[in-house]
Design an enzyme around this catalytic site. Structure first.
Site, PDB file in Angstrom:
ATOM      1  N   ARG A  47      20.671  31.660  66.500  1.00  0.00           N
ATOM      2  CA  ARG A  47      19.884  32.090  65.218  1.00  0.00           C
ATOM      3  C   ARG A  47      19.866  33.531  64.880  1.00  0.00           C
ATOM      4  NH1 ARG A  47      17.155  35.360  67.372  1.00  0.00           N
ATOM      5  NH2 ARG A  47      15.714  35.311  65.230  1.00  0.00           N
ATOM      6  N   ALA A  49      20.277  36.127  61.259  1.00  0.00           N
ATOM      7  CA  ALA A  49      21.567  36.305  60.356  1.00  0.00           C
ATOM      8  C   ALA A  49      22.913  36.552  60.811  1.00  0.00           C
ATOM      9  CB  ALA A  49      21.036  36.909  59.339  1.00  0.00           C
ATOM     10  N   ARG A  90      22.397  26.237  57.510  1.00  0.00           N
ATOM     11  CA  ARG A  90      21.278  26.881  57.049  1.00  0.00           C
ATOM     12  C   ARG A  90      21.569  27.791  55.834  1.00  0.00           C
ATOM     13  NH1 ARG A  90      18.093  30.165  61.584  1.00  0.00           N
ATOM     14  NH2 ARG A  90      16.287  29.424  60.628  1.00  0.00           N
ATOM     15  N   GLN A 198       9.598  33.239  67.623  1.00  0.00           N
ATOM     16  CA  GLN A 198      10.526  33.786  68.089  1.00  0.00           C
ATOM     17  C   GLN A 198      10.366  35.377  68.375  1.00  0.00           C
ATOM     18  OE1 GLN A 198      10.451  31.941  65.278  1.00  0.00           O
ATOM     19  NE2 GLN A 198      12.416  31.467  64.610  1.00  0.00           N
ATOM     20  N   ASP A 239      17.322  38.111  56.151  1.00  0.00           N
ATOM     21  CA  ASP A 239      18.158  37.097  56.025  1.00  0.00           C
ATOM     22  C   ASP A 239      19.053  37.306  54.876  1.00  0.00           C
ATOM     23  OD1 ASP A 239      16.021  36.133  58.064  1.00  0.00           O
ATOM     24  OD2 ASP A 239      17.942  34.996  58.399  1.00  0.00           O
ATOM     25  N   ASN A 249      12.834  37.301  54.684  1.00  0.00           N
ATOM     26  CA  ASN A 249      12.935  37.349  56.140  1.00  0.00           C
ATOM     27  C   ASN A 249      11.991  36.096  56.797  1.00  0.00           C
ATOM     28  OD1 ASN A 249      13.827  38.467  58.591  1.00  0.00           O
ATOM     29  ND2 ASN A 249      11.919  39.383  58.932  1.00  0.00           N
TER      30      ASN A 249
HETATM   31  O1  MRU Z   1      14.968  31.419  61.969  1.00  0.00           O
HETATM   32  P1  MRU Z   1      15.279  32.392  62.448  1.00  0.00           P
HETATM   33  O2  MRU Z   1      15.134  32.547  63.969  1.00  0.00           O
HETATM   34  O3  MRU Z   1      16.968  32.413  62.402  1.00  0.00           O
HETATM   35  O4  MRU Z   1      15.006  33.803  61.721  1.00  0.00           O
HETATM   36  C1  MRU Z   1      15.591  35.000  62.020  1.00  0.00           C
HETATM   37  C2  MRU Z   1      15.078  36.383  61.238  1.00  0.00           C
HETATM   38  O5  MRU Z   1      14.144  35.923  60.334  1.00  0.00           O
HETATM   39  C3  MRU Z   1      15.435  37.391  61.483  1.00  0.00           C
HETATM   40  O6  MRU Z   1      14.499  38.491  61.161  1.00  0.00           O
HETATM   41  C4  MRU Z   1      16.741  37.692  60.645  1.00  0.00           C
HETATM   42  O7  MRU Z   1      17.549  36.717  60.693  1.00  0.00           O
HETATM   43  C5  MRU Z   1      17.305  39.184  60.997  1.00  0.00           C
HETATM   44  S1  MRU Z   1      18.325  39.100  62.305  1.00  0.00           S
HETATM   45  C6  MRU Z   1      18.916  40.727  62.591  1.00  0.00           C
END
Ligand code: MRU
Length: 352
Positions: A47, A49, A90, A198, A239, A249
C-alpha cells in the site's frame, strides 16, 4: 538503511512484505500471478501510492511472462487487459494508473520485429527504472522538506508515507531518515490512523526500526498535542494532488489540517510529481475509495461495534489547498497559489 524491503522482483516473482501482518509478523509473500498482485494491492499487503504503482508495473511483467507462448498481438492485448484490471484495484492514488500507462507506452513505442521475450524484457526494464527513480525522488523530497525544518523540531504525521509506502526513504518520512544520516535532531508524533492503523502499525514500526524518535498518539489526541505549542509542522504524504493543489490523502488528514490551521502550524504535503494529476481540476474530481464496513466494525477480527451497524468507510479525504502551506516535490517547494505553481512545475520541472 533498513533491515526490510517493501518489494523485490526476480525472475517473474514479486516478493513483498505483507504489511497487513505488521508490526507483529515480518512475513514476505510471493506474488506470481496478476491475480496475486491485484489481491495484494486490494487487501493492502502492498500500500501507499508510489509502492502500488511500482508493484503494478511488475504485475505487468508477470502478465507478460504468463503469455510468453502466445501470438504477439494476443499477448499485447492480454497485457492491456491486465493493466485495466490492476488499475481497478484502488481508485484514488494516481500513481497506479501512471505506472501502468508508462509500461503500456513503452510497449506502444516498440517498433520493428520483436519477440515475446523482448516484451518481457522491456516491461522489466521500465518497472526497474520506476523503482530506482522512486528512491532518488524520495531522497530529493526529503532534502527539500529538511530545508523547511530546524534542528530540534517536532513534526506530526498521519498514516504511513514512509519506506513501506514506497521503495525507499518514503516521502513524508524521508526527512527523518536524512536527518538521522546528517545528525540532525528531529522528533515525530505519529497519528495511529484509524481504521487500519497505518500510523501505529507501520509508521511507528519503521521509525522505531531506524532509531528515529517517534511518539504514537491516538487520532483524537492531535488537537491536545498541537495545543502544547510543541509541534512545528505537519508533514503528510498524498495519493493525488489536483491541479489547484487540493490533496487527497488518508482519511483524517483533512481534520489534522483544520487543526493545524487553528494552531498556526504549517502543513506540508510531500509528493513525487507522479502523484500530481493535472487532469484533475479540483479535489471534487478525485475518486475516493470506499472500503468495506468490516474494517470499522472490527479490530483484528474482533467486533468493536454491533455487526448490524451501518458504517461509512472512505479510505481518503481531500484537504482543500487553502490549508496547505507548501507542496514539496523532488524538484522543489511549491507555494500558493497552487494553480500557478503547479502549472509552472509541469511547464518547466526544474525551475518552478
Ligand atoms: O490506504 P493506504 O495505506 O494505501 O494509504 C496510504 C496513504 O494515504 C499515504 O499517505 C499515501 O499513499 C502517500 S505514500 C508515500
Amino acid at each position: 538503511m533498513s533491515n526490510f524491503y517493501t518489494m523485490k522482483y526476480d525472475d517473474g516473482v514479486l516478493t513483498v512484505l505483507d504489511q497487513t501482518l505488521l508490526p507483529t509478523n515480518e512475513v514476505y509473500i510471493e506474488l506470481k500471478t496478476v491475480q496475486d498482485v491485484y489481491d495484494a494491492i486490494k487487501r493492502l499487503s502492498v500500500r501507499g501510492a508510489p509502492a502500488i504503482g511500482v508493484c503494478a508495473a511488475y504485475g505487468l511483467a508477470i502478465s507478460a511472462r504468463s503469455r510468453i507462448n502466445g501470438d504477439i498481438g494476443i499477448m499485447l492485448s492480454g497485457i492491456k487487459q491486465d493493466a485495466a484490471y490492476l488499475s481497478s484495484s484502488r481508485p484514488t492514488a494516481v500513481n497506479l494508473k501512471y505506472a501502468l500507462d508508462r509500461v503500456l507506452d513503452v510497449l506502444c513505442s516498440m517498433s520493428g520485429s520483436y519477440t515475446p521475450s523482448d516484451i518481457i524484457a522491456a516491461i522489466e526494464v521500465e518497472a526497474d527504472r520506476m523503482r530506482c527513480e522512486d528512491a532518488n525522488t524520495n531522497r530529493n523530497i526529503g532534502e527539500n522538506l529538511l530545508s523547511l525544518l530546524h534542528d530540534g523540531d517536532t513534526v506530526l504525521t498521519h498514516c504511513n508515507a514512509g519506506i513501506l509506502a514506497t521503495t525507499a526513504y518514503g516521502t513524508a518520512l524521508s526527512p527523518f531518515y536524512l536527518a538521522k544520516e546528517k545528525g540532525i535532531d528531529l522528533h515525530v508524533y505519529a497519528d495511529e490512523t484509524r481504521p487500519l492503523l497505518q500510523g501505529a502499525r507501520l509508521t511507528a514500526w519503521e521509525l522505531c526500526e531506524a532509531g528515529v524518535d517517534v511518539t504514537l498518539i491516538c487520532d483524537n489526541m492531535a488537537a491536545s498535542v498541537m495545543s502544547t505549542g510543541n509541534i512545528n509542522a505537519v508533514i503528510v504524504g498524498c495519493d493525488r494532488v489536483a491541479a489547484n493543489g487540493d490533496t487527497a490523502n488518508k482519511i483524517g488528514t483533512y481534520g489534522v489540517a483544520v487543526l493545524a490551521k487553528h494552531f498556526g502550524i504549517p502543513v506540508y504535503i510531500a509528493t513525487p510529481t507522479t502523484t500530481i494529476d493535472m487532469n484533475c481540476p479540483t479535489g471534487i474530481d478525485i475518486p475516493i475509495e470506499q472500503r468495506d464496513g468490516s474494517e470499522v466494525r472490527t479490530l483484528y477480527g474482533v467486533n468493536t461495534a454491533p455487526s448490524c451497524v451501518k458504517v461509512l468507510n472512505p479510505a481518503f479525504d481531500v484537504t482543500p489547498n487553502e490549508l496547505i502551506a507548501a507542496i514539496v516535490t523532488e524538484h522543489g517547494i511549491l507555494r500558493p497559489p497552487y494553480s500557478q505553481s503547479l502549472a509552472n512545475l509541469f511547464n518547466n520541472p526544474t525551475h518552478e
